[in-house]
Scaffold this active site. Structure first.
Site, PDB file in Angstrom:
ATOM      1  N   GLY A 148       0.843  -1.195   0.000  1.00 29.29           N
ATOM      2  CA  GLY A 148       0.000   0.000   0.000  1.00 29.29           C
ATOM      3  C   GLY A 148       0.872   1.236   0.000  1.00 29.29           C
ATOM      4  N   CYS A 199      -9.375  20.943  18.541  1.00 36.24           N
ATOM      5  CA  CYS A 199      -9.204  21.175  19.981  1.00 36.24           C
ATOM      6  C   CYS A 199      -8.585  19.972  20.681  1.00 36.24           C
ATOM      7  CB  CYS A 199     -10.547  21.534  20.590  1.00 36.24           C
ATOM      8  SG  CYS A 199     -11.257  22.972  19.793  1.00 36.24           S
ATOM      9  N   GLU A 200      -7.342  19.722  20.408  1.00 37.57           N
ATOM     10  CA  GLU A 200      -6.559  18.652  21.020  1.00 37.57           C
ATOM     11  C   GLU A 200      -5.104  19.106  20.977  1.00 37.57           C
ATOM     12  OE1 GLU A 200      -7.255  15.209  21.751  1.00 37.57           O
ATOM     13  OE2 GLU A 200      -9.381  15.311  21.261  1.00 37.57           O
TER      14      GLU A 200
END
Ligand code: LLP
Length: 427
Positions: free
Chosen positions: A275, A354-355
Site C-alpha cells: 500500500g 481542539c486537542e
C-alpha cells in the site's frame, strides 16, 4: 521528490502549480500525482516479475476509487479488510479473483458478501475465525478459499502500533499452533485451504525482517506438505517502505533481490499486498496558514489542515516533511528536517482541532511564513485521507488527481450537509 518538484521556487504537482490548485479547490486539499503512483506500482511489479506474483494494492492506505481504478487497470488486484473496502474495490473495477480479504474480525455478513462476489482468498487469523468461515462455507454449499495468517514472531523494527509480526500482537496464529489448525481443517467440506499469509508490520525498511519471516513461512509450508497438507499459496503481505525524510526506504528492487530467491521454484503462487510504497509519495496535503503566534519559546504556524486530514504525527509521532508551496530561493533538496538556509525559524505546525495532539510537525526549521501563505505536507498519499475524520465537525477535504497538466477532482470537499446526512431530521 517524485513528481512534487519545485520549479522556479514554486511547488508543482506534475504540470500543475500547487498554488493554483489551492486557489481553485480550496484548502485543506489532498493532491495526488498519477505518474508517481503508477511509477511506484510498476517498479514493484517489475522488481518481482520473475515470481509472477499477484500484487494486491492495499486499499486501506488510500481508498479513493479513482486511484484504485488506475492500479486495477495496470493489472493490480486489491487487498481489502472490510465489507466497505470490498465494495470500493468492486466499484473500482477489480477482478474479484484478484481480491484478498484480511483482518482479525469479519462478520458473517461480510464473509457472505465476499463469497457472493467470488473473491480469490480470505485470510484467517484465528481458530475461531476458521470455524466461522467453515460454517459459512457449509451453509453456502461452497469451499471458502482460505489462507491461514501465521505469526512468524519477527520484529519488523517499526512503530509499536504498526507492528504485527510479533507474538504478542493480535495478528495471526503462532507458527507452533498453525500446524495443528491446518491439519484439523485441511479436509473440511466448507474450506479450501490454499496457503499461508504473512504480514509483519508497516513500514518495514529492514529487508532482513522479511527474509526471516518468509524463511519461516517456507519451512512451515514444507513441513505441512511433508505431513500431507497441500499448500500452493504464500501471501507475504505488504509493509514496504516509503520516503518520508529522504531516501530511507529500500527501493523495490532491493526488497525483490533479497526476497525473490527465497520464493522462486517452490511451486507457490506468491501474493503481495503493498500500500504505502505505492501511494505514500504520490500525495501531499496542502494547507493555508491561518495565523502565526509565539508562546514562550515556541513559534506556531496555525494552519487549516489538522489531525483530521493527517493523523499520523498525532498517532505515531510520524515525521512528514513540510515546506512552503511558494519557496522562492529556498528550495529544499530533500525531505530531511535540516535544510541549508539562513534565517529559518524553529516552528510547530498545528491545526485548529481542539486537542494538543493536533500537530502536523514539531520543532521544524522553516522559512518565516505569514497568514495566507500555503504550506505543503509531503508523503501524504498513504494513511492520510483514508484515516481522515470529521472530528470537531470539520467536513473532509477534497482530493484532486493530477496527470500532466490535467487535473481531476476525484472527491469533492464535504459540506456541512454531509456532516448531518445520516442523521434523519425527524428521528
Ligand atoms: N497487508 C496487511 C495484512 C496489512 O495489515 C497492511 C497494513 C498492509 C498489507 C499494507 O501495508 P503497507 O504496504 O501499506 O505498509 N496507519 C499506519 C499503517 C497501518 C498499516 C496497517 N496494515 C500508518 O499510517 O503508518
Amino acid at each position: 521528490m517524485d513528481r512534487f518538484e519545485y520549479q522556479g521556487g514554486r511547488l508543482m504537482a506534475e504540470g500543475a502549480a500547487v498554488s493554483e490548485l489551492a486557489e481553485r479547490f480550496g484548502t485543506p486539499l489532498y493532491v495526488y500525482s498519477q505518474e508517481t503512483l503508477l511509477t511506484h506500482y510498476r517498479r514493484l511489479r517489475d522488481a518481482f516479475a520473475e515470481l509472477e506474483p499477484l500484487i494486491c494494492y492495499s486499499l486501506k492506505c488510500c481508498a479513493n476509487t479513482h486511484l484504485a481504478r488506475l492500479l486495477v487497470r495496470e493489472g493490480s488486484g486489491v487487498d481489502v479488510v472490510s465489507g466497505g473496502e470490498l465494495f470500493r474495490a468492486l466499484r473500482a473495477g477489480a477482478d474479484p479473483a484478484k481480491i484478498v480479504y484480511a483482518g482479525v474480525g469479519k462478520t458473517d455478513g461480510e464473509i457472505v458478501e465476499a463469497l457472493d462476489a467470488k473473491i480469490g482468498l480470505l485470510n484467517v487469523e484465528s481458530i475461531s475465525e476458521m470455524e466461522q468461515l467453515a460454517a459459512v462455507g457449509v451453509a453456502m454449499g461452497t469451499r471458502v478459499p482460505t489462507a491461514l495468517r501465521v505469526n512468524p514472531d519477527v520484529d519488523p523494527k517499526t512503530h509499536v502500533y504498526t507492528t504485527t509480526g510479533k507474538k504478542e500482537t493480535k495478528f495471526g496464529v503462532d507458527l507452533e499452533a498453525a500446524g495443528d489448525v491446518l491439519r484439523r481443517f485441511a479436509a473440511h467440506p466448507g474450506l479450501h485451504i490454499r496457503g499461508i499469509h504473512l504480514h509483519i508490520g508497516s513500514p518495514v525498511n529492514d529487508v532482513a525482517a522479511y527474509e526471516l519471516s518468509i524463511s519461516r513461512g517456507i519451512e512451515f509450508i514444507a513441513a505441512m506438505r511433508a505431513a500431507g497438507v497441500v499448500l500452493d499459496t504464500i501471501d507475504i503481505g505488504g509493509g514496504f517502505g516509503a520516503h518520508y525524510a529522504g531516501s530511507e526506504a529500500p527501493p523495490a528492487a532491493e526488497y525483490a533481490r533479497r526476497i525473490a530467491p527465497l520464493l522462486r521454484g517452490r511451486g507457490l503462487k506468491v501474493i503481495l499486498e503493498p500500500g504505502r510504497s505505492i501511494a505514500a509519495n504520490a500525495g501531499i496535503v496542502v494547507a493555508r496558514v491561518l495565523h502565526t503566534k509565539s508562546s514562550g519559546s515556541r513559534h506556531f504556524l496555525i494552519v487549516d489542515a489538522s489531525m483530521n486530514e493527517l493523523i499520523r504525527p498525532a498517532l505515531y509521532g510520524a515525521y512528514h516533511f513540510a515546506w512552503p508551496v511558494e519557496a522562492g530561493a529556498r528550495v529544499p533538496a530533500t525531505r530531511a528536517a535540516e535544510q541549508p538556509f539562513d534565517g529559518l525559524v524553529r516552528t510547530d505546525i498545528v491545526g485548529p482541532v481542539c486537542e494538543s495532539s493536533d500537530f502536523l510537525a514539531k520543532d521544524r526549521l522553516l522559512p518565516e511564513m505569514k497568514r495566507g501563505d500555503l504550506l505543503a505536507v509531503f508523503s501524504a498519499g498513504a494513511y492520510a485521507m483514508s484515516m481522515a475524520s470529521q472530528y470537531n465537525s470539520r467536513p473532509r477535504a477534497a482530493e484532486v488527481l493530477v496527470n500532466g497538466r490535467r487535473v481531476r477532482l476525484i472527491r469533492r470537499r464535504e459540506t456541512y450537509d454531509d456532516l448531518v446526512l445520516a442523521e434523519p431530521p425527524d428521528a
